[in-house]
Design a protein around this motif. Structure first.
Motif, mmCIF file in Angstrom:
data_model
loop_
_atom_site.group_PDB
_atom_site.id
_atom_site.type_symbol
_atom_site.label_atom_id
_atom_site.label_comp_id
_atom_site.label_asym_id
_atom_site.label_seq_id
_atom_site.Cartn_x
_atom_site.Cartn_y
_atom_site.Cartn_z
ATOM 1 N N HIS A 198 5.499 13.896 3.446
ATOM 2 C CA HIS A 198 5.629 13.233 2.143
ATOM 3 C C HIS A 198 5.110 14.112 1.004
ATOM 4 N N LEU A 199 4.225 15.048 1.350
ATOM 5 C CA LEU A 199 3.652 15.911 0.319
ATOM 6 C C LEU A 199 4.401 17.233 0.167
ATOM 7 N N SER A 200 5.458 17.431 0.962
ATOM 8 C CA SER A 200 6.155 18.718 0.934
ATOM 9 C C SER A 200 6.829 18.978 -0.410
ATOM 10 N N GLU A 201 7.214 17.941 -1.096
ATOM 11 C CA GLU A 201 7.847 18.114 -2.402
ATOM 12 C C GLU A 201 6.851 17.999 -3.554
ATOM 13 N N GLY A 202 5.572 17.938 -3.215
ATOM 14 C CA GLY A 202 4.548 17.869 -4.234
ATOM 15 C C GLY A 202 4.259 16.442 -4.670
ATOM 16 N N ILE A 203 3.373 16.317 -5.652
ATOM 17 C CA ILE A 203 2.982 15.021 -6.198
ATOM 18 C C ILE A 203 3.754 14.801 -7.495
ATOM 19 N N ASP A 204 4.568 13.779 -7.518
ATOM 20 C CA ASP A 204 5.386 13.500 -8.708
ATOM 21 C C ASP A 204 4.485 13.134 -9.885
ATOM 22 N N PHE A 205 4.645 13.872 -10.985
ATOM 23 C CA PHE A 205 3.760 13.635 -12.135
ATOM 24 C C PHE A 205 3.934 12.231 -12.704
ATOM 25 N N LEU A 206 5.106 11.611 -12.496
ATOM 26 C CA LEU A 206 5.306 10.253 -13.001
ATOM 27 C C LEU A 206 4.409 9.253 -12.269
ATOM 28 N N ILE A 207 4.160 9.503 -10.987
ATOM 29 C CA ILE A 207 3.240 8.638 -10.233
ATOM 30 C C ILE A 207 1.833 8.756 -10.824
ATOM 31 N N VAL A 208 1.458 9.981 -11.171
ATOM 32 C CA VAL A 208 0.138 10.196 -11.755
ATOM 33 C C VAL A 208 0.048 9.510 -13.117
ATOM 34 N N ILE A 209 1.097 9.639 -13.921
ATOM 35 C CA ILE A 209 1.113 8.993 -15.240
ATOM 36 C C ILE A 209 0.957 7.482 -15.096
ATOM 37 N N ILE A 210 1.761 6.895 -14.212
ATOM 38 C CA ILE A 210 1.706 5.441 -14.027
ATOM 39 C C ILE A 210 0.350 5.020 -13.475
ATOM 40 N N GLY A 211 -0.183 5.825 -12.544
ATOM 41 C CA GLY A 211 -1.455 5.477 -11.936
ATOM 42 C C GLY A 211 -2.613 5.524 -12.913
ATOM 43 N N VAL A 212 -2.817 6.680 -13.573
ATOM 44 C CA VAL A 212 -4.003 6.839 -14.423
ATOM 45 C C VAL A 212 -3.905 6.016 -15.702
ATOM 46 N N TYR A 213 -2.685 5.816 -16.200
ATOM 47 C CA TYR A 213 -2.551 5.049 -17.442
ATOM 48 C C TYR A 213 -2.386 3.552 -17.171
ATOM 49 N N ALA A 214 -1.398 3.162 -16.364
ATOM 50 C CA ALA A 214 -1.123 1.733 -16.164
ATOM 51 C C ALA A 214 -2.177 1.072 -15.276
ATOM 52 N N ILE A 215 -2.286 1.547 -14.027
ATOM 53 C CA ILE A 215 -3.240 0.937 -13.092
ATOM 54 C C ILE A 215 -4.664 1.172 -13.566
ATOM 55 N N GLY A 216 -4.943 2.389 -14.052
ATOM 56 C CA GLY A 216 -6.288 2.677 -14.549
ATOM 57 C C GLY A 216 -6.669 1.779 -15.716
ATOM 58 N N GLU A 217 -5.708 1.532 -16.633
ATOM 59 C CA GLU A 217 -5.985 0.660 -17.778
ATOM 60 C C GLU A 217 -6.243 -0.771 -17.332
ATOM 61 N N VAL A 218 -5.463 -1.253 -16.361
ATOM 62 C CA VAL A 218 -5.656 -2.615 -15.848
ATOM 63 C C VAL A 218 -7.035 -2.740 -15.216
ATOM 64 N N LEU A 219 -7.398 -1.785 -14.360
ATOM 65 C CA LEU A 219 -8.702 -1.843 -13.702
ATOM 66 C C LEU A 219 -9.834 -1.791 -14.726
ATOM 67 N N TYR A 220 -9.669 -0.930 -15.738
ATOM 68 C CA TYR A 220 -10.708 -0.813 -16.762
ATOM 69 C C TYR A 220 -10.864 -2.115 -17.544
ATOM 70 N N ASN A 221 -9.746 -2.736 -17.881
ATOM 71 C CA ASN A 221 -9.808 -3.990 -18.642
ATOM 72 C C ASN A 221 -10.314 -5.155 -17.808
ATOM 73 N N LEU A 222 -10.130 -5.073 -16.495
ATOM 74 C CA LEU A 222 -10.656 -6.135 -15.635
ATOM 75 C C LEU A 222 -12.177 -6.171 -15.678
ATOM 76 N N LEU A 223 -12.794 -5.036 -16.012
ATOM 77 C CA LEU A 223 -14.251 -5.002 -16.114
ATOM 78 C C LEU A 223 -14.756 -5.858 -17.261
#
Length: 505
Positions: A198-223
């Motif tokens: 699964h890692l042979s094609e690298g880490i898709d930057f869109l996954i990182v964008i969605i993770g750190v911005y969307a999921i990260g923002e949700v987790l931060y606001n849950l605090l």
């Protein structure tokens, strides 16, 4: 410019059927662009089946409308949810989201739409008069020049981290390290894949964008969810003030040409254009301390740049048959399938097609600014959604966007991992943009660096062998040193004896 061909293209673009396709494409592009992970390339790819059986001219007009419509839409979710639609919309989170949190969501959406409109118009005018010389200029860029351009972009984004530049460099280093994961395209060697296919094609930057911005923002606001339950968010006016326009007009007019020129360079794209325009305006602004805290020009400048970059990316596609971005690469395949072959002969053999597309961009930008301004009143209602409803919706959209990238649930683990990383970065006050941008350009940066050294038999002199290279090196040094020099000068002025006496009195 051939006036007869221009007028013939205009007559084709204003045909009712093509105007309808412009409006449909722009609207669908805006909607798809708003969804996390579904940027302009995905929007065009998903909607290509609509072009089957269409007239080739109408088909290219539709695809172009989808493209720049998605560029408009990508910033909607950046402003309202701190979740960029794609890489080129990251810069809209810097000041767009703080504006929304301050009760200026409507004003942010309106200035974003107008800035995109003006940037797009500037780029279309540039397209008409400068397509040929800019295409020739783009051919001057070899591997060394592209490496230095990407180095300039990274230095510019790190220079934003005044007061925490060490953290900015650390975040950038992590992003560059992540970009090395996968198969080395030059040697075929598997790097840091941990034995996982699964890692042979690298880490898709869109996954990182969605993770750190969307999921990260949700987790931060849950605090702070308990505080938000009693907080009534204001959406503010749905139009910007005269003062906001006064502060934005010159950044918009400066960033439009800048984004257009960067967009012409194959592989540069809206991400680099928006980041460079943002850092440029912050360094030029007399109110640079407000950037990152809701400065309207900090939103207007990158919005103008990324939309003009999308138009600029069409120049190498149409004049040389070279995709200027991931989206135009998708469009190239679709155009060949429809019987159109972009390249040097297009303007000679099928000038009506090329000029019909260019004229359709004028019409499309007018249609899109109207559509986006009409949607402002609807979109700001998102902020009225209770957190217990809004946050699950963001998470669901994040998972849907991630799944559509490669249709594997394995990416969900990365999504959650980078969501947690995004949370810790926010808590520890690490800038996120350097990490994401480094991951976006890291792979291309490495390959261009290695190709440059290979072509020069290992001599680093190739990075100083052209005027373009030297200019890029100078700009890179300036981007790093300028904020430090300004900071030093301010401290020197504040420490003058007469100023100290004035403050003590």
């Amino acid at each position: 410019m051939d006036v007869n061909s221009f007028m013939e293209g205009l007559s084709i673009a204003v045909q009712p059927v093509n105007i309808v396709w412009i409006i449909i494409g722009g609207f669908l592009g805006t909607i798809v662009g708003m969804l996390p992970g579904l940027g302009p390339a995905t929007a065009v790819a998903v909607l290509i089946p609509m072009t089957f059986g269409m007239n080739p001219v109408s088909a290219i007009i539709l695809m172009a409308a989808i493209y720049y419509g998605a560029m408009y839409g990508g910033s909607r979710s950046s402003i309202l949810l701190n979740t960029p639609g794609d890489g080129s919309a990251i810069a809209a989170t810097f000041d767009g989201y703080p504006m929304a949190r301050k009760g200026m969501a409507g004003q942010a959406l309106a200035i974003s739409a107008v800035a995109s409109f003006i940037g797009g118009l500037i780029a279309v005018v540039g397209f008409v008069f400068l397509a040929e010389p800019l295409a020739t200029f783009a051919l001057e860029f070899g591997p060394a020049e592209y490496f230095l351009l990407m180095l300039l972009t990274l230095s510019a984004i790190v220079s934003l981290s005044i007061g925490k530049m060490v953290k900015g460099f650390l975040a950038m280093t992590i992003g560059l390290a992540l970009s090395t994961v996968g198969i080395d395209t030059q040697t075929g060697v598997y790097r840091f894949t941990l034995g996982s296919s699964h890692l042979s094609e690298g880490i898709d930057f869109l996954i990182v964008i969605i993770g750190v911005y969307a999921i990260g923002e949700v987790l931060y606001n849950l605090l702070s969810i308990d505080e938000q339950r009693n907080e009534k968010k204001k959406v503010g006016k749905v139009w910007f003030s005269k003062e906001q326009w006064r502060r934005s007009k010159w950044p918009i007019l400066r960033s439009g040409p800048l984004g257009f020129i960067i967009g012409v360079l194959p592989g540069a794209g809206g991400s680099i254009a928006s980041m460079i325009s943002y850092t440029t305006e912050r360094q030029l602004s007399k109110k640079s301390s407000e950037f990152g805290d809701g400065a309207v020009e900090g939103l207007a400048a990158p919005e103008s740049a990324n939309n003009s970059a999308s138009v600029g990316a069409m120049i190498p596609l149409l004049t040389m048959g070279i995709p200027g971005s991931g989206t135009t690469a998708v469009m190239l395949g679709a155009l060949i399938m429809l019987g159109l072959r972009p390249g040097p002969l297009l303007f000679d053999q099928q000038p009506e097609t090329a000029w019909a597309l260019i004229n359709s961009m004028f019409i499309g930008n007018i249609a899109l600014v109207i559509i986006n301004i009409l949607l402002v009143g609807v979109l700001v209602k998102v902020l009225d959604t209770p957190p217990k409803v809004l946050y699950p919706m963001i998470v669901v959209l994040a998972f849907i966007g991630t799944y559509t990238l490669s249709y594997t649930t394995f990416d969900f683990f990365f999504l959650l991992l980078f969501g947690v990383i995004g949370l810790f970065m926010k808590v520890l006050d690490f800038p996120i943009a350097p990490l994401v941008l480094a991951l976006i350009v890291g792979s291309d940066m490495e390959q261009n660096f290695r190709m440059a050294l290979s072509s020069s038999n290992g001599s680093f002199g190739i990075f100083f062998s052209s005027g373009v290279s030297i200019g890029l090196i100078a700009l890179t040094l300036l981007s790093l040193l300028y904020p430090l020099i300004v900071h030093w000068m301010k401290r020197k002025v504040q420490n003058r004896p007469e100023d100290q006496m004035y403050r003590s009195s």
